[in-house]
Design an enzyme around this catalytic site. Structure first.
Site, PDB file in Angstrom:
ATOM      1  CB  CYS A 333      45.701  52.105  51.291  1.00  0.00           C
ATOM      2  SG  CYS A 333      47.195  53.083  51.204  1.00  0.00           S
ATOM      3  CB  ILE A 334      40.779  50.589  49.044  1.00  0.00           C
ATOM      4  CG1 ILE A 334      39.541  49.705  49.215  1.00  0.00           C
ATOM      5  CG2 ILE A 334      41.134  50.797  47.586  1.00  0.00           C
ATOM      6  CD1 ILE A 334      38.262  50.367  48.710  1.00  0.00           C
ATOM      7  CB  THR A 336      39.147  42.875  48.395  1.00  0.00           C
ATOM      8  OG1 THR A 336      38.314  44.028  48.350  1.00  0.00           O
ATOM      9  CG2 THR A 336      38.322  41.664  48.810  1.00  0.00           C
ATOM     10  NE  ARG A 342      37.083  37.077  38.869  1.00  0.00           N
ATOM     11  CZ  ARG A 342      37.045  37.942  37.855  1.00  0.00           C
ATOM     12  NH1 ARG A 342      37.902  38.939  37.809  1.00  0.00           N
ATOM     13  NH2 ARG A 342      36.156  37.798  36.906  1.00  0.00           N
ATOM     14  NE  ARG A 343      33.525  35.067  48.336  1.00  0.00           N
ATOM     15  CZ  ARG A 343      33.896  34.478  49.480  1.00  0.00           C
ATOM     16  NH1 ARG A 343      35.144  34.044  49.622  1.00  0.00           N
ATOM     17  NH2 ARG A 343      33.027  34.318  50.451  1.00  0.00           N
ATOM     18  CE1 TYR A 345      32.024  39.856  51.581  1.00  0.00           C
ATOM     19  CE2 TYR A 345      33.299  38.295  50.273  1.00  0.00           C
ATOM     20  CZ  TYR A 345      32.329  38.553  51.224  1.00  0.00           C
ATOM     21  OH  TYR A 345      31.665  37.510  51.815  1.00  0.00           O
ATOM     22  N   GLY A 346      34.907  44.130  47.093  1.00  0.00           N
ATOM     23  CA  GLY A 346      35.605  45.363  46.740  1.00  0.00           C
ATOM     24  C   GLY A 346      34.643  46.522  46.584  1.00  0.00           C
ATOM     25  CE  LYS A 347      30.859  47.282  40.939  1.00  0.00           C
ATOM     26  NZ  LYS A 347      31.499  46.032  40.497  1.00  0.00           N
ATOM     27  CD  GLU A 367      46.839  58.947  49.116  1.00  0.00           C
ATOM     28  OE1 GLU A 367      48.043  58.686  49.003  1.00  0.00           O
ATOM     29  OE2 GLU A 367      46.245  58.964  50.212  1.00  0.00           O
ATOM     30  CB  SER A 380      32.902  48.522  38.172  1.00  0.00           C
ATOM     31  OG  SER A 380      31.711  47.775  38.240  1.00  0.00           O
TER      32      SER A 380
END
Length: 477
Positions: A333-334, A336, A342-343, A345-347, A367, A380
């Site tokens: 699970c992941i 942010t 939208r800053r 941090y997700g990438k 997963e 992305s």
């Protein structure tokens, strides 16, 4: 527009007034999930058909268009034969089979065939052309390779995130294990409705998107208070203030394995820090739709990203992973948290998960299925990572540069299926003169360069202090 003489019940459908992203009025079709009495009027909990569930809300009668009211249809009885249900599989089952045949097997053919990949880099007519792989079979013919049998299955951990999404067009049946696992309990009307109005976490107030199984007595509170360091939930600000005088934590429990600038990552063992891990799962469920909690967090590691200031290490997001994954999952699970979305941090979370895979010497994949936002982030990241490698290829002694899919996978630790599906998603592969050509248009090149200029947050491998453990030799974790 509501008519008091018409009784609106659960299951009814009708247009409901809402504001769109441009703050304009629109009337999408919505389904009534629940009705409750409020002082002087009724309130209706609605789900907007074909919209994400995080937009579900309580609405007043004046927002309902009664003229187009649709009452729920009665379910037809399933035909039976000799008193038993018919033997034909249901339509959803047949659709699953079709999806598996159409999408799941195709990348596997490519993976198992003896394949030679050649890359030619040249600019002609405004195109960057990469001559890619020709498929060669041992006997000169194609052969159908079925996917390998799945690894050992652990015990089903309860009710069965986003079944409508998968990795770049490769549907995958949801696994039934995980700290958060796929949820098929949407038929339960309770779990379809948000039950927490507001969460206060440090300096942020969060509006939950989805249901989370916090204790029932807390769901009626206007605000649920969380300690931002240990994630303990409390019913009032006074309780929180009293708790903070006793809580010694100023960072997540566990080992800090990465720090650069104000960004740190902590590795948390789900067995050693069970209470923190369960509280983290409860918080995450507020923002992950199709996941449900699995309180046995022992088989999982949690990697929490934080931002540091003078008051401590504040949680930004996290991902979890199995200590032992038979299916090469490097993320279970992941998430942010909304204030930090939208800053970039997700990438950064995704990049960190692949850095861990590189240290482990493995390729990994998230997963399935992914949430809608998770799918966008992974697509992305994969696109930027693969394009970065292809565009950095240089000729050797005047010869055309060459690279294989396996080499791309080894360099990035991205699983081969994800590499291939990303190339397909970007629509880069063309067949030309007996071989596959990967064509990068100027638009793709320029778009990639613009995206990389905006990507300021990157993981520095030199700041990672991580030693992988062999969990297979540690008994039951």
């Amino acid at each position: 527009m509501a008519d008091a003489s018409v009784e609106i019940v659960e299951g009814c459908r009708l247009p409901v007034l809402r504001k769109n992203q441009e703050n304009e009025d629109e009337w999408p079709l919505a389904e009534i999930l629940s009705v409750r009495d409020a002082p002087g009027r009724k309130l209706y909990y609605v789900h907007y058909v074909d919209f994400n569930k995080r937009l579900d809300e309580w609405v007043t009668p004046d927002r309902l268009d009664i003229k187009k009211l649709q009452f729920p249809k009665k379910e037809a009885k399933t035909p039976t034969k000799n008193g038993l249900p018919g033997s034909r599989p249901s339509s959803p089952d047949r659709d699953v089979v079709k999806e598996a045949m159409l999408y799941h097997f195709y990348p596997v053919y490519i993976q198992h065939l003896p394949v030679h990949y050649t890359v030619l880099k040249s600019r002609k007519n405004g195109l960057l052309c990469l001559c890619m792989f020709s498929l060669l079979c041992q006997n000169g013919t194609t052969r159908r390779i079925l996917p390998s049998q799945p690894g050992r299955k652990r015990k089903n951990c309860g009710t069965d995130e986003d079944s409508q999404d998968s990795s770049d067009g490769i549907p995958s049946a949801p696994r039934m294990t995980g700290s958060l696992v796929s949820d098929r309990s949407h038929d339960d009307i309770v779990t379809r409705m948000k039950n927490i109005d507001c969460i206060e976490l440090g300096r942020h107030r969060l509006k939950p998107w989805y249901f989370s199984p916090y204790p029932q007595e807390l769901t009626s509170l206007p605000i649920l208070y969380l300690c931002e360091f240990c994630l303990k939930f409390l019913k009032s600000l006074k309780c929180l203030q009293r708790h903070l005088t006793k809580c010694n934590l100023r960072h997540p429990p566990g080992n800090e394995i990465y720090r650069k600038g104000t960004i740190s990552y902590f590795e948390i063992d789900g067995r050693k820090n069970k209470t923190y891990s369960q509280n983290l799962c409860l918080l995450a469920k507020c923002f992950l739709d199709h996941k449900t909690l699995y309180y046995d967090t022992d088989p999982f590691l949690f990697y929490v990203m934080t931002e540091y200031d003078s008051k401590g290490f504040h949680i930004v997001g996290y991902f979890s992973k199995e200590k032992e994954s038979t299916e090469d999952y490097n993320v279970a699970c992941i998430l942010t948290l909304p204030p930090y979305q939208r800053r970039g941090y997700g990438k950064l979370l995704i990049e960190f998960s692949y850095e861990l895979s590189k240290v482990e010497g493995k390729t990994g994949t998230p997963e399935k299925p992914l949430s809608d936002l998770g799918l966008l982030s992974y697509r992305s990241y994969w696109s930027q990572t693969i394009l970065e490698i292809l565009m950095d290829l240089k000729s050797d002694n005047g010869e055309r540069p060459q690279i294989t899919i396996n080499e791309i996978s080894e360099i990035t630790s991205v699983k081969k299926e994800d590499v291939i599906s990303t190339l397909q998603y970007l629509n880069l592969i063309n067949y030309y003169k007996g071989q596959y050509i990967l064509t990068l248009s100027e638009d793709i090149v320029e778009g990639h360069e613009r995206a990389m200029q905006k990507r300021h947050l990157r993981i520095d491998p030199k700041c990672l202090h991580f030693t992988p453990k062999d969990w297979s030799k540690r008994g039951k974790w």
